[in-house]
Design a protein around this motif. Structure first.
Motif, mmCIF file in Angstrom:
data_model
loop_
_atom_site.group_PDB
_atom_site.id
_atom_site.type_symbol
_atom_site.label_atom_id
_atom_site.label_comp_id
_atom_site.label_asym_id
_atom_site.label_seq_id
_atom_site.Cartn_x
_atom_site.Cartn_y
_atom_site.Cartn_z
ATOM 1 N N ASP A 117 60.589 76.649 -57.557
ATOM 2 C CA ASP A 117 61.790 75.985 -57.858
ATOM 3 C C ASP A 117 62.186 74.924 -56.843
ATOM 4 O O ASP A 117 62.677 73.842 -57.264
ATOM 5 N N THR B 42 59.910 71.294 -65.090
ATOM 6 C CA THR B 42 60.801 72.254 -65.718
ATOM 7 C C THR B 42 60.708 72.614 -67.153
ATOM 8 O O THR B 42 60.774 73.884 -67.251
ATOM 9 N N LYS C 288 57.788 75.292 -66.835
ATOM 10 C CA LYS C 288 58.078 76.703 -66.221
ATOM 11 C C LYS C 288 59.339 77.583 -67.017
ATOM 12 O O LYS C 288 59.359 78.359 -67.254
ATOM 13 N N TYR C 289 60.000 76.674 -67.848
ATOM 14 C CA TYR C 289 61.477 77.155 -68.157
ATOM 15 C C TYR C 289 61.684 77.181 -70.026
ATOM 16 O O TYR C 289 62.730 77.416 -70.335
ATOM 17 N N TYR D 184 62.168 80.317 -71.903
ATOM 18 C CA TYR D 184 63.441 80.790 -71.324
ATOM 19 C C TYR D 184 64.687 80.254 -71.943
ATOM 20 O O TYR D 184 65.528 80.972 -72.445
ATOM 21 N N SER E 284 66.761 78.688 -62.426
ATOM 22 C CA SER E 284 66.633 79.403 -63.611
ATOM 23 C C SER E 284 68.026 79.846 -64.210
ATOM 24 O O SER E 284 68.415 79.305 -65.453
#
Length: 184
Positions: A3, A21, A24-25, A28, A67
């Motif tokens: 991060d 970003t 990874k996210y 989510y 996050s």
């Protein structure tokens, strides 16, 4: 990629930050948005808006937990879109149910009465959540932050729906009692 490295890319204004970003996210953030909107296309739009907002916010803001920072942006954008789409009527999804459940504990003022009061309330709720047993906090957050349905939470924690409803009711009651003692 870590991060802090992603945040550094934002600070350097390197467009690769968006790519990292997303990698990874994306799942989510989509999950947060979908639980609010109950529509994949709208959720995707909100996630894309999150990347734009993050690009505009970093710098000057340097999030300590990326996050959480991104999740808050996605949640706010999704709720705003839900409100826009449901201005004339209360529609489906979990948002109306969640807001109705929490209304007994916290009700908002439409006037811009005081940012300080809002921040104090936020501190009280965060302190309350920190003091909850881990399981109760997880269930409370699943319902009122991520806006998961009761049935999804029951499946996730291997409890009956009535057990989850009962736990949430008791937790809201504790929160209401604490907030009433504090004058909220």
């Amino acid at each position: 990629m870590e991060d802090n490295q992603i945040v550094d890319l934002y600070w350097q204004r390197n467009e690769y930050a968006i790519h990292e970003t997303t990698t990874k996210y994306e799942k989510y953030l989509h999950s947060i948005s979908y639980h609010i909107l109950s529509n994949h296309e709208d959720a995707e739009e909100c996630v894309n808006d999150t990347y734009t907002h993050a690009w505009q916010s970093i710098p000057p803001h340097r999030p300590s937990i990326l996050s959480t920072f991104l999740g808050k942006i996605t949640r706010r954008i999704s709720i705003d879109l839900w409100r826009k789409k449901n201005a004339a009527r209360r529609g489906g999804g979990e948002l109306p149910l969640v807001l109705d459940e929490l209304e007994e504990c916290v009700s908002g003022n439409e006037d811009v009465e005081s940012e300080i009061e809002r921040q104090e309330l936020q501190k009280k709720i965060n302190a309350f959540l920190t003091e909850l047993p881990h399981l109760e906090r997880q269930i409370f957050m699943c319902r009122y932050w991520y806006m998961h349905s009761i049935s999804d939470i029951a499946k996730q924690f291997h409890y009956s729906e009535s057990k989850i409803k009962s736990m949430l009711f008791r937790t809201r009651k504790k929160l209401r009692t604490i907030l009433e003692k504090e004058g909220y």
